[in-house]
Design a protein around this motif. Structure first.
Motif, PDB file in Angstrom:
ATOM      1  N   GLU A 270      -5.175   0.750  -4.639  1.00 45.05           N
ATOM      2  CA  GLU A 270      -4.722  -0.482  -5.275  1.00 45.05           C
ATOM      3  C   GLU A 270      -4.193  -0.226  -6.686  1.00 45.05           C
TER       4      GLU A 270
ATOM      5  N   THR B  52       0.832  -1.192   0.000  1.00 45.70           N
ATOM      6  CA  THR B  52       0.000   0.000   0.000  1.00 45.70           C
ATOM      7  C   THR B  52       0.868   1.243   0.000  1.00 45.70           C
TER       8      THR B  52
ATOM      9  N   LEU C 183      -8.637   7.752  -5.469  1.00 45.16           N
ATOM     10  CA  LEU C 183      -9.532   7.050  -4.546  1.00 45.16           C
ATOM     11  C   LEU C 183      -9.318   5.536  -4.633  1.00 45.16           C
ATOM     12  N   ALA C 184      -8.284   5.149  -5.398  1.00 44.85           N
ATOM     13  CA  ALA C 184      -8.033   3.721  -5.625  1.00 44.85           C
ATOM     14  C   ALA C 184      -6.570   3.395  -5.306  1.00 44.85           C
TER      15      ALA C 184
ATOM     16  N   GLY D  84      -8.269   7.986   5.168  1.00 34.86           N
ATOM     17  CA  GLY D  84      -7.981   6.603   4.800  1.00 34.86           C
ATOM     18  C   GLY D  84      -8.589   6.179   3.484  1.00 34.86           C
ATOM     19  N   SER D  85      -9.147   7.151   2.719  1.00 34.82           N
ATOM     20  CA  SER D  85      -9.799   6.776   1.466  1.00 34.82           C
ATOM     21  C   SER D  85      -9.418   7.657   0.284  1.00 34.82           C
ATOM     22  N   MET D  86      -8.667   8.737   0.518  1.00 36.10           N
ATOM     23  CA  MET D  86      -8.258   9.602  -0.581  1.00 36.10           C
ATOM     24  C   MET D  86      -6.759   9.889  -0.463  1.00 36.10           C
ATOM     25  N   TRP D  87      -6.022   9.474  -1.499  1.00 38.53           N
ATOM     26  CA  TRP D  87      -4.589   9.708  -1.552  1.00 38.53           C
ATOM     27  C   TRP D  87      -4.360  10.983  -2.363  1.00 38.53           C
TER      28      TRP D  87
ATOM     29  N   THR E  98      -5.683  13.654  -6.949  1.00 44.32           N
ATOM     30  CA  THR E  98      -6.100  12.697  -5.925  1.00 44.32           C
ATOM     31  C   THR E  98      -6.402  11.342  -6.555  1.00 44.32           C
TER      32      THR E  98
ATOM     33  N   VAL F 178      -2.827  11.312   2.998  1.00 44.43           N
ATOM     34  CA  VAL F 178      -3.895  10.312   2.919  1.00 44.43           C
ATOM     35  C   VAL F 178      -5.003  10.841   3.807  1.00 44.43           C
TER      36      VAL F 178
END
Length: 66
Positions: A51, A7, A48-49, A31-34, A46, A28
């Motif tokens: 992975e 990650t 949102l994935a 915990g859901s948007m990098w 940004t 981050v």
């Protein structure tokens, strides 16, 4: 410290498959948007994935700016 096995986390140099570009993770959020900035130059985007972010160089190995 990385966000876990495979990650991307703050300070990591990554390739964003969705954006088709390389960047450094700067934040981050929730915990859901990098949040990423280009490896060179200005701006940000940004993801949102997480992975879809491939760590190219972990924070510990990214050279510090002068």
């Amino acid at each position: 410290m990385s966000g876990g096995e495979g990650t991307a986390w703050v300070g990591d140099l990554v390739h964003d498959e969705d954006a088709g570009r390389r960047g450094i993770v700067t934040d981050v959020r929730g915990g859901s948007m990098w949040v990423l900035r280009p490896e060179f130059g200005t701006g940000q985007w940004t993801s949102l994935a997480p992975e879809r972010l491939t760590v190219l160089m972990p924070r510990e190995r990214v050279p510090e700016a002068p």
